[in-house]
Scaffold this active site. Sequence first.
Site, PDB file in Angstrom:
ATOM      1  N   THR A   1       2.478 -28.194  34.900  1.00  0.00           N
ATOM      2  CA  THR A   1       2.185 -28.523  33.805  1.00  0.00           C
ATOM      3  C   THR A   1       1.934 -29.536  33.415  1.00  0.00           C
ATOM      4  OG1 THR A   1       1.978 -26.415  33.574  1.00  0.00           O
ATOM      5  CG2 THR A   1       0.492 -28.038  31.334  1.00  0.00           C
ATOM      6  N   ASP A   4      13.724 -21.226  30.804  1.00  0.00           N
ATOM      7  CA  ASP A   4      15.206 -21.462  31.782  1.00  0.00           C
ATOM      8  C   ASP A   4      16.352 -22.864  31.155  1.00  0.00           C
ATOM      9  OD1 ASP A   4      13.943 -19.554  32.816  1.00  0.00           O
ATOM     10  OD2 ASP A   4      12.225 -21.345  34.186  1.00  0.00           O
ATOM     11  N   MET A  29      16.806 -13.499  34.558  1.00  0.00           N
ATOM     12  CA  MET A  29      15.995 -14.638  34.320  1.00  0.00           C
ATOM     13  C   MET A  29      16.531 -15.377  34.197  1.00  0.00           C
ATOM     14  SD  MET A  29      11.552 -14.027  33.891  1.00  0.00           S
ATOM     15  CE  MET A  29      10.605 -12.954  35.014  1.00  0.00           C
ATOM     16  N   GLU A  32      19.407 -14.224  38.286  1.00  0.00           N
ATOM     17  CA  GLU A  32      18.422 -14.139  39.464  1.00  0.00           C
ATOM     18  C   GLU A  32      18.552 -15.082  40.515  1.00  0.00           C
ATOM     19  OE1 GLU A  32      14.029 -13.951  38.504  1.00  0.00           O
ATOM     20  OE2 GLU A  32      14.617 -16.401  37.753  1.00  0.00           O
TER      21      GLU A  32
HETATM   22  O1  F6P Z   1      10.076 -19.732  34.419  1.00  0.00           O
HETATM   23  C1  F6P Z   1      10.382 -19.189  33.843  1.00  0.00           C
HETATM   24  C2  F6P Z   1      10.572 -17.633  34.353  1.00  0.00           C
HETATM   25  O2  F6P Z   1      10.502 -16.962  34.016  1.00  0.00           O
HETATM   26  C3  F6P Z   1      11.856 -17.781  35.886  1.00  0.00           C
HETATM   27  O3  F6P Z   1      12.619 -17.651  34.647  1.00  0.00           O
HETATM   28  C4  F6P Z   1      11.348 -16.927  35.811  1.00  0.00           C
HETATM   29  O4  F6P Z   1      12.153 -16.430  37.835  1.00  0.00           O
HETATM   30  C5  F6P Z   1       9.900 -17.107  36.722  1.00  0.00           C
HETATM   31  O5  F6P Z   1       9.355 -17.536  35.590  1.00  0.00           O
HETATM   32  C6  F6P Z   1       8.718 -16.033  37.101  1.00  0.00           C
HETATM   33  O6  F6P Z   1       7.965 -16.486  37.033  1.00  0.00           O
HETATM   34  P1  F6P Z   1       6.683 -15.881  37.480  1.00  0.00           P
HETATM   35  O7  F6P Z   1       5.412 -14.851  35.851  1.00  0.00           O
HETATM   36  O8  F6P Z   1       5.362 -15.872  38.186  1.00  0.00           O
HETATM   37  O9  F6P Z   1       6.478 -13.686  37.531  1.00  0.00           O
END
Ligand code: F6P
Length: 372
Positions: free
Chosen positions: A122, A144, A186, A239
């Site tokens: 963005t 993150d 995450m 992850e």
């Molecule tokens: O970047 C934030 C995040 O929550 C990550 O920690 C995770 O891997 C990803 O976005 C998940 O993305 P989405 O909401 O597109 O599944």
Amino acid sequence: MDKKVKRIALLSGGGDCPGLNAVIRSITKTAILKYGYEVIGYVFGYRGLYTNNYIELTVDKVENIYKEGGTILYSSNKDNLFDYLVEDEHGNKVKKDVSDVGVENLKKAGVDVLVVLGGDGTLTSARDFSRKGVKVIGVPKTMDNDLSSTDLTYGFISASSVGTEFIDRLNTTAKSHHRVICCELMGRDAGWIALYSGLAGNASCILIPEIPFTIENIVKHVALRDQQGYPYTVVAVAEGAKYADGTKVIGKIVEDSPDPIRYSGLAAKVADDLEKAIPNHEVRSVNPGHIIRGGDIAPYDRILSIRFGVKACELIDQGLFGNVVTLRGETMGYTSLEEVIGDAKIGKQKRVDPQGELVQAAKAMGVCFGDE
Ligand code: F6P
């Protein structure tokens, strides 16, 4: 000093993150109450800018969203107006640079400054709009916590608090059954959320992308805990963590996305591998996924969001466009969009330092990272 600003627009892009609403609130309130600006918000990020879909933001509309997760402006993580999917004259879907439409729509709506709340994708578009002459202010967003340009971003503490609660709860059930339970958290390619949640929640094993692990080392750790009188283990699994041989678990590759890799499934794989290697314990895995992203935001993030929003307004007032709000130590500041985008590139993101104080402190407390 730019005294001509009368109307500003906000938009949020990319995945939502705890604290976004609180930032929308603090910008709206400060802009209206302190600086006398009008405020509008584009709906669904850049898509709203393209379709000219916006709402007026008032103090009344934002007053009570101070602790609400998500974003009242909604968000999209696909719509890049510099490479946007449109239909051509033959009805075929083609990618086109439609950023001029965005610039026109800003003019039509009488917007003097565009405030963009988002992560690297963005903010890359924000930089490109800035290069086209639009007055832009960026407010970084990543739960993150992997942006080098700022020490902390809102959302990280909230996500880690929920992660901590998961680990807390898993400890009591793991203990009751003498089980090993792996919990996936995450964070993409940075281990911050798993490290903070794991340490705060007393996971005795934490696997993060920055420290490759082996199953053998985790097995040794579980055996050691058995000997010490703790016949249960909770493993906090980032992850994006990887095995020492380089194996990672990717849930899905999503074409046409700024972040094509969707992580999911590592905790389940680690649990499977452990089950085969540790016959004397039952092993389970859980993946809270997006749960750590939703719900109310932590008090610390509520305050951080106020600080980011108020600083964004200060930058507008001072005419410091083309910049992103940052936090360094205890001080709010700013860095140019150009620099922040450079810092967000793979290899320049903020990662956990395996030799750093936090990992070493955890190791001193007997936490296993699977590397020894
Ligand atoms: O970047 C934030 C995040 O929550 C990550 O920690 C995770 O891997 C990803 O976005 C998940 O993305 P989405 O909401 O597109 O599944």
